[in-house]
Design a protein around this motif. Structure first.
Motif, PDB file in Angstrom:
ATOM      1  N   ILE A   5       0.837  -1.206   0.000  1.00 46.83           N
ATOM      2  CA  ILE A   5       0.000   0.000   0.000  1.00 46.83           C
ATOM      3  C   ILE A   5       0.870   1.254   0.000  1.00 46.83           C
ATOM      4  CG2 ILE A   5      -1.760   1.249   1.344  1.00 46.83           C
ATOM      5  CD1 ILE A   5      -2.664  -1.521   2.344  1.00 46.83           C
ATOM      6  N   ALA A   6       0.605   2.150  -0.943  1.00 44.90           N
ATOM      7  CA  ALA A   6       1.387   3.392  -1.033  1.00 44.90           C
ATOM      8  C   ALA A   6       0.831   4.400  -0.025  1.00 44.90           C
ATOM      9  CB  ALA A   6       1.306   3.957  -2.444  1.00 44.90           C
ATOM     10  N   LEU A   7       1.713   4.843   0.863  1.00 46.67           N
ATOM     11  CA  LEU A   7       1.309   5.766   1.921  1.00 46.67           C
ATOM     12  C   LEU A   7       1.572   7.196   1.439  1.00 46.67           C
ATOM     13  CD1 LEU A   7       0.297   4.571   4.557  1.00 46.67           C
ATOM     14  CD2 LEU A   7       2.502   4.995   5.573  1.00 46.67           C
ATOM     15  N   ASP A   8       0.695   7.681   0.590  1.00 41.44           N
ATOM     16  CA  ASP A   8       0.956   8.954  -0.093  1.00 41.44           C
ATOM     17  C   ASP A   8       0.101  10.109   0.403  1.00 41.44           C
ATOM     18  OD1 ASP A   8       2.895   7.893  -1.760  1.00 41.44           O
ATOM     19  OD2 ASP A   8       1.471   7.319  -3.316  1.00 41.44           O
ATOM     20  N   LEU A   9      -0.419  10.014   1.626  1.00 41.43           N
ATOM     21  CA  LEU A   9      -1.274  11.103   2.107  1.00 41.43           C
ATOM     22  C   LEU A   9      -0.424  12.307   2.511  1.00 41.43           C
ATOM     23  CD1 LEU A   9      -3.716   8.665   3.765  1.00 41.43           C
ATOM     24  CD2 LEU A   9      -4.422  10.468   2.186  1.00 41.43           C
ATOM     25  N   ILE A  30       3.951  -1.800   3.287  1.00 48.80           N
ATOM     26  CA  ILE A  30       3.628  -0.381   3.339  1.00 48.80           C
ATOM     27  C   ILE A  30       4.747   0.375   2.625  1.00 48.80           C
ATOM     28  CG2 ILE A  30       3.182   1.572   4.885  1.00 48.80           C
ATOM     29  CD1 ILE A  30       1.137  -0.769   5.255  1.00 48.80           C
ATOM     30  N   LYS A  31       4.397   1.118   1.575  1.00 50.90           N
ATOM     31  CA  LYS A  31       5.424   1.852   0.811  1.00 50.90           C
ATOM     32  C   LYS A  31       5.558   3.276   1.331  1.00 50.90           C
ATOM     33  CE  LYS A  31       5.048   3.516  -3.592  1.00 50.90           C
ATOM     34  NZ  LYS A  31       5.750   4.800  -3.716  1.00 50.90           N
ATOM     35  N   VAL A  32       6.752   3.595   1.838  1.00 50.34           N
ATOM     36  CA  VAL A  32       7.035   4.940   2.346  1.00 50.34           C
ATOM     37  C   VAL A  32       7.955   5.624   1.351  1.00 50.34           C
ATOM     38  CG1 VAL A  32       8.125   6.236   4.224  1.00 50.34           C
ATOM     39  CG2 VAL A  32       6.809   4.163   4.745  1.00 50.34           C
ATOM     40  N   LEU A 118      12.068   5.337 -15.210  1.00 48.75           N
ATOM     41  CA  LEU A 118      10.928   6.010 -14.585  1.00 48.75           C
ATOM     42  C   LEU A 118       9.789   6.055 -15.595  1.00 48.75           C
ATOM     43  CD1 LEU A 118      12.794   9.002 -12.886  1.00 48.75           C
ATOM     44  CD2 LEU A 118      11.823   7.004 -11.746  1.00 48.75           C
ATOM     45  N   THR A 119       8.581   5.733 -15.158  1.00 50.90           N
ATOM     46  CA  THR A 119       7.470   5.665 -16.125  1.00 50.90           C
ATOM     47  C   THR A 119       7.001   7.042 -16.573  1.00 50.90           C
ATOM     48  OG1 THR A 119       6.069   5.320 -14.227  1.00 50.90           O
ATOM     49  CG2 THR A 119       6.495   3.400 -15.605  1.00 50.90           C
ATOM     50  N   SER A 120       7.486   8.081 -15.938  1.00 40.57           N
ATOM     51  CA  SER A 120       7.109   9.425 -16.381  1.00 40.57           C
ATOM     52  C   SER A 120       7.837   9.802 -17.680  1.00 40.57           C
ATOM     53  CB  SER A 120       7.440  10.435 -15.283  1.00 40.57           C
ATOM     54  OG  SER A 120       8.785  10.293 -14.907  1.00 40.57           O
ATOM     55  N   THR A 175       4.966  -3.854  -9.121  1.00 44.60           N
ATOM     56  CA  THR A 175       4.316  -3.023 -10.135  1.00 44.60           C
ATOM     57  C   THR A 175       3.300  -2.044  -9.563  1.00 44.60           C
ATOM     58  OG1 THR A 175       2.548  -4.613 -10.554  1.00 44.60           O
ATOM     59  CG2 THR A 175       4.557  -4.932 -11.776  1.00 44.60           C
ATOM     60  N   PRO A 176       3.532  -0.734  -9.751  1.00 46.39           N
ATOM     61  CA  PRO A 176       2.526   0.268  -9.411  1.00 46.39           C
ATOM     62  C   PRO A 176       1.513   0.363 -10.562  1.00 46.39           C
ATOM     63  CG  PRO A 176       4.740   1.223  -9.557  1.00 46.39           C
ATOM     64  CD  PRO A 176       4.776  -0.103 -10.220  1.00 46.39           C
ATOM     65  N   GLY A 177       0.583   1.284 -10.448  1.00 48.66           N
ATOM     66  CA  GLY A 177      -0.393   1.484 -11.524  1.00 48.66           C
ATOM     67  C   GLY A 177      -1.439   0.388 -11.536  1.00 48.66           C
ATOM     68  N   ILE A 178      -1.755  -0.163 -10.384  1.00 45.15           N
ATOM     69  CA  ILE A 178      -2.760  -1.232 -10.324  1.00 45.15           C
ATOM     70  C   ILE A 178      -4.109  -0.646  -9.903  1.00 45.15           C
ATOM     71  CG2 ILE A 178      -3.428  -3.404  -9.202  1.00 45.15           C
ATOM     72  CD1 ILE A 178      -0.941  -3.728 -10.987  1.00 45.15           C
ATOM     73  N   ARG A 179      -5.111  -0.976 -10.663  1.00 43.78           N
ATOM     74  CA  ARG A 179      -6.486  -0.610 -10.308  1.00 43.78           C
ATOM     75  C   ARG A 179      -7.230  -1.935 -10.154  1.00 43.78           C
ATOM     76  NH1 ARG A 179      -4.106   2.947  -9.039  1.00 43.78           N
ATOM     77  NH2 ARG A 179      -4.232   5.150  -9.566  1.00 43.78           N
ATOM     78  N   PRO A 180      -7.284  -2.449  -8.898  1.00 40.65           N
ATOM     79  CA  PRO A 180      -7.741  -3.820  -8.672  1.00 40.65           C
ATOM     80  C   PRO A 180      -9.076  -4.139  -9.321  1.00 40.65           C
ATOM     81  CG  PRO A 180      -6.901  -2.878  -6.646  1.00 40.65           C
ATOM     82  CD  PRO A 180      -6.930  -1.771  -7.652  1.00 40.65           C
ATOM     83  N   ASP A 187      -3.889   9.780 -12.512  1.00 40.38           N
ATOM     84  CA  ASP A 187      -2.900  10.268 -13.478  1.00 40.38           C
ATOM     85  C   ASP A 187      -2.059   9.149 -14.094  1.00 40.38           C
ATOM     86  OD1 ASP A 187      -1.564   9.600 -11.191  1.00 40.38           O
ATOM     87  OD2 ASP A 187      -0.324  11.409 -11.137  1.00 40.38           O
ATOM     88  N   GLN A 188      -2.387   7.891 -13.816  1.00 42.67           N
ATOM     89  CA  GLN A 188      -1.597   6.779 -14.376  1.00 42.67           C
ATOM     90  C   GLN A 188      -1.962   6.609 -15.853  1.00 42.67           C
ATOM     91  OE1 GLN A 188       0.771   5.390 -12.840  1.00 42.67           O
ATOM     92  NE2 GLN A 188       0.343   5.121 -10.666  1.00 42.67           N
ATOM     93  N   GLN A 189      -0.937   6.414 -16.683  1.00 42.30           N
ATOM     94  CA  GLN A 189      -1.172   6.281 -18.123  1.00 42.30           C
ATOM     95  C   GLN A 189      -1.748   4.922 -18.482  1.00 42.30           C
ATOM     96  OE1 GLN A 189      -0.865   8.767 -20.314  1.00 42.30           O
ATOM     97  NE2 GLN A 189      -0.283  10.067 -18.590  1.00 42.30           N
ATOM     98  N   VAL A 207      -0.678  -0.431  -4.554  1.00 37.31           N
ATOM     99  CA  VAL A 207      -1.972   0.245  -4.716  1.00 37.31           C
ATOM    100  C   VAL A 207      -2.026   1.419  -3.745  1.00 37.31           C
ATOM    101  CG1 VAL A 207      -4.482  -0.048  -4.717  1.00 37.31           C
ATOM    102  CG2 VAL A 207      -3.020  -2.018  -5.211  1.00 37.31           C
ATOM    103  N   GLY A 208      -2.317   2.583  -4.297  1.00 38.26           N
ATOM    104  CA  GLY A 208      -2.411   3.781  -3.458  1.00 38.26           C
ATOM    105  C   GLY A 208      -3.824   4.303  -3.389  1.00 38.26           C
ATOM    106  N   ARG A 209      -4.154   5.192  -4.337  1.00 38.25           N
ATOM    107  CA  ARG A 209      -5.452   5.870  -4.293  1.00 38.25           C
ATOM    108  C   ARG A 209      -6.674   4.959  -4.212  1.00 38.25           C
ATOM    109  NH1 ARG A 209      -3.249   9.994  -8.699  1.00 38.25           N
ATOM    110  NH2 ARG A 209      -2.019   8.112  -9.029  1.00 38.25           N
ATOM    111  N   PRO A 210      -6.711   3.837  -4.937  1.00 36.06           N
ATOM    112  CA  PRO A 210      -7.916   3.006  -4.802  1.00 36.06           C
ATOM    113  C   PRO A 210      -8.179   2.586  -3.354  1.00 36.06           C
ATOM    114  CG  PRO A 210      -6.639   2.290  -6.689  1.00 36.06           C
ATOM    115  CD  PRO A 210      -5.792   3.304  -5.959  1.00 36.06           C
TER     116      PRO A 210
END
Ligand code: C5P
Length: 232
Positions: A5-9, A30-32, A118-120, A175-180, A187-189, A207-210
């Motif tokens: 889980i991406a802790l991006d708050l 937990i991803k910091v 970097l995927t950007s 792998t990031p960019g997962i929408r379960p 903003d993921q491409q 998985v972050g925002r979801p």
């Protein structure tokens, strides 16, 4: 496949609140990242483990420097007691080997991943920096990382299988960019589902925002974990 889980708050209070709300689920990763580590430091890492000692920490600081400095930093990261961290594969094979040699002297070491590209980056931007096309260079970086003794790479779910084919099945992919469940891509491409990640032998999904934008993060985590179980 494991859930990270991406802790991006935006602040420590909200990050801790999220962790409190999902603490019933053991063994979560937990991803910091930069933002919270720079702001909240190692005390924050301790707090994560206090909330649930089975939580495992992925410190996403993407090291890039000269070999000796990277090895020094890696040793300090290992001393923090984190379970996984990452470096840039473009720091080179010697740097990655030096990191792994240094860590091999420790009694216990974290998992080490390498970031390929970097995927950007668009292909044009990538070429501007590296004078090579992105796709073949990312595969070459993954091979370099594997040969240097690194445990795996951060990549997209779409690349995971090819990377395993050109390295080994045991070489980890995160792998990031997962929408379960097909949630908003934000903003993921290119976003992938759990099914696609599973098909491509992904080891860790980020998985972050979801999760943190959901009305009930714990229920969302439960739903994801149940789906992960189904795939095995
Ligand atoms: O909210 P979302 O699920 O899109 O979060 C994905 C996480 O993975 C974020 O922390 C983002 O910075 C990170 N990440 C990414 N793409 C990469 C590398 C990291 O989305 N290539």
């Amino acid at each position: 496949m494991e859930l990270c889980i991406a802790l991006d708050l935006p602040n420590i209070e909200q990050n801790l609140q999220l962790l409190e709300s999902i603490k019933e689920h053991n063994n979560l990763w937990i991803k910091v990242g930069f933002r919270s580590y720079i702001r909240d430091g190692k005390e924050f890492l301790k707090k994560i483990k206090e909330i649930n000692p089975t939580f495992k920490i992925f410190l996403d600081l993407k090291l890039y420097d000269i070999p000796n400095t990277m090895a020094d930093a890696s040793e300090e990261i290992a001393n923090l007691g984190v379970d996984m961290f990452n470096v840039h594969a473009s720091s080179g094979k010697v740097a990655m080997q030096t990191v792994m040699e240094r860590l091999s002297k420790l009694e216990k070491r974290p998992i080490v991943l390498a970031v390929t590209a970097l995927t950007s980056f668009s292909n044009e931007e990538f070429k501007d920096v590296y004078s090579q096309d992105l796709a073949p260079t990312a595969t070459k970086f993954a091979k370099d990382a594997c040969e240097a003794g690194i445990d795996g790479v951060v990549c997209s779910a779409f690349e995971s299988l090819d990377i395993k084919k050109s390295t080994s099945k045991e070489f980890l992919t995160l792998t990031p960019g997962i929408r379960p469940f097909g949630e908003d891509a934000n903003d993921q491409q290119r976003v992938a589902t759990i099914e696609l990640a599973n098909k491509n032998l992904v080891d860790f999904i980020v998985v972050g925002r979801p999760i943190y934008k959901s009305e009930n993060p714990s229920a969302k985590v439960k739903q994801i974990l149940e789906r992960l179980e189904l795939n095995f």
